[in-house]
Design a protein around this motif. Structure first.
Motif, PDB file in Angstrom:
ATOM      1  N   LEU A   1      -1.895 -17.435  -4.074  1.00  0.00           N
ATOM      2  CA  LEU A   1      -0.839 -16.756  -3.371  1.00  0.00           C
ATOM      3  C   LEU A   1       0.474 -17.817  -3.581  1.00  0.00           C
ATOM      4  O   LEU A   1       1.355 -17.237  -3.767  1.00  0.00           O
TER       5      LEU A   1
ATOM      6  N   SER B   1       1.120 -19.963  -5.891  1.00  0.00           N
ATOM      7  CA  SER B   1       1.527 -19.782  -7.397  1.00  0.00           C
ATOM      8  C   SER B   1       2.187 -18.505  -7.719  1.00  0.00           C
ATOM      9  O   SER B   1       3.263 -18.514  -8.204  1.00  0.00           O
ATOM     10  N   ILE B   2       1.830 -17.473  -7.019  1.00  0.00           N
ATOM     11  CA  ILE B   2       2.593 -16.206  -7.406  1.00  0.00           C
ATOM     12  C   ILE B   2       3.776 -16.222  -6.709  1.00  0.00           C
ATOM     13  O   ILE B   2       4.910 -15.525  -7.298  1.00  0.00           O
ATOM     14  N   ARG B   3       4.042 -17.028  -5.777  1.00  0.00           N
ATOM     15  CA  ARG B   3       5.259 -16.953  -4.793  1.00  0.00           C
ATOM     16  C   ARG B   3       6.437 -17.591  -5.786  1.00  0.00           C
ATOM     17  O   ARG B   3       7.539 -17.183  -6.110  1.00  0.00           O
TER      18      ARG B   3
ATOM     19  N   TYR C   1       8.502 -11.764  -2.343  1.00  0.00           N
ATOM     20  CA  TYR C   1       8.110 -13.466  -2.098  1.00  0.00           C
ATOM     21  C   TYR C   1       8.515 -13.820  -0.663  1.00  0.00           C
ATOM     22  O   TYR C   1       7.433 -14.671  -0.230  1.00  0.00           O
TER      23      TYR C   1
END
Length: 291
Positions: free
Chosen positions: A71, A73-75, A164
């Motif tokens: 999560l 990294s996805i941000r 985000y």
């Protein structure tokens, strides 16, 4: 000077620098590929977060420890995607129009918090959200304006920034702010480095100084915002951030000869008022939950 005063000064400095950053982004976005600009900006941001994390308590190793590696990294990917869309929006929709629409991001956060975080939104916040979305429609003015890609860009950027923000709220329960900042910078830099170099172009000598100013603004704005959060809660900082819209409108008119219409002013007032109310209401509910 009280801690509260320091917090507001840091928040004000951050907002002013963010506005300058937007003006520089608009200038560069009209001349160079948005992916190239974002690449340079995120490389500088990644360098900043590495230095900041290394100097924090626990050092770089401590900051890298996370309960939510995926999560986090996805941000970073979400943020870099949002910035690319913003640069495109500044080029095609204009700085003032894009910033006016982007103020709807807190409203999207409220909407998305229901399915993604399982939060309950009462009728007061729901009414504010509906009013805010109507404000966005007034800004866009679909009756007289052609609703094309130019208008979709800032809306898409606001929506991605809202996701985000939701992800940031989710990881904040387990990870520190330094950890979140580190992963945002590094993951975003890695993501844009996979695409950005293909859009590398020759830069005029004078514009390298402008690019350097952009990187400096990106570093200082985040630094002052971090300092502000050290003295003030988010609910008290949020109202100050709306000053950025005013500053961006001034920059758009003076620096880029953009035209501000009556519907943009009325719609922006509605959107900002709705956003302020939702932030105030959420802070009240958070205080009530603690007691």
């Amino acid at each position: 000077m009280s801690d509260k005063s320091r917090g507001y000064i840091y928040a004000l400095l951050a907002v002013c620098i963010f506005a300058a950053q937007d003006g520089i982004t608009k200038y560069l976005g009209d001349r160079y590929p948005p992916l190239f600009i974002t690449l340079i900006r995120f490389w500088a941001f990644a360098a900043f977060v590495l230095i900041f994390a290394a100097s924090s308590k626990g050092g770089l190793r401590g900051a890298a420890k996370t309960r939510h590696p995926f999560l986090q990294s996805i941000r970073g990917v979400l943020l870099v995607t949002e910035i690319v869309l913003v640069v495109f929006a500044y080029r095609y929709a204009g700085l003032a129009m894009s910033q006016a629409i982007f103020q709807a991001a807190p409203l999207f956060v409220t909407i998305l918090s229901v399915p993604l975080l399982g939060e309950v939104v009462g009728w007061r916040r729901a009414t504010a959200v509906v009013a805010g979305l109507l404000g966005v429609l007034i800004i866009i003015n679909p009756v007289e304006a052609h609703f094309g890609v130019a208008m979709v860009l800032p809306l898409a950027a606001a929506m991605i920034f809202a996701i985000y923000s939701i992800a940031t709220r989710a990881v904040s329960h387990k990870d520190t702010a330094v950890t979140s900042l580190l992963y945002t910078g590094i993951a975003g830099a890695v993501a844009i480095s996979l695409i950005g170099p293909f859009y590398w172009v020759e830069v005029a000598a004078a514009d390298w100084l402008v690019l350097a100013a952009l990187c400096m603004c990106g570093t200082l704005s985040h630094y002052f915002l971090i300092l502000a959060y050290g003295y003030l809660p988010a609910a008290q900082i949020q109202p100050v951030t709306y000053l950025q819209l005013v500053l961006n409108v001034i920059i758009a008119v003076v620096g880029f000869n953009e035209v501000i219409t009556g519907n943009m002013i009325v719609g922006s007032i509605i959107v900002v008022a709705a956003g302020l109310f939702t932030v105030w209401r959420e802070s009240r509910l958070a205080k009530a939950a603690k007691h």
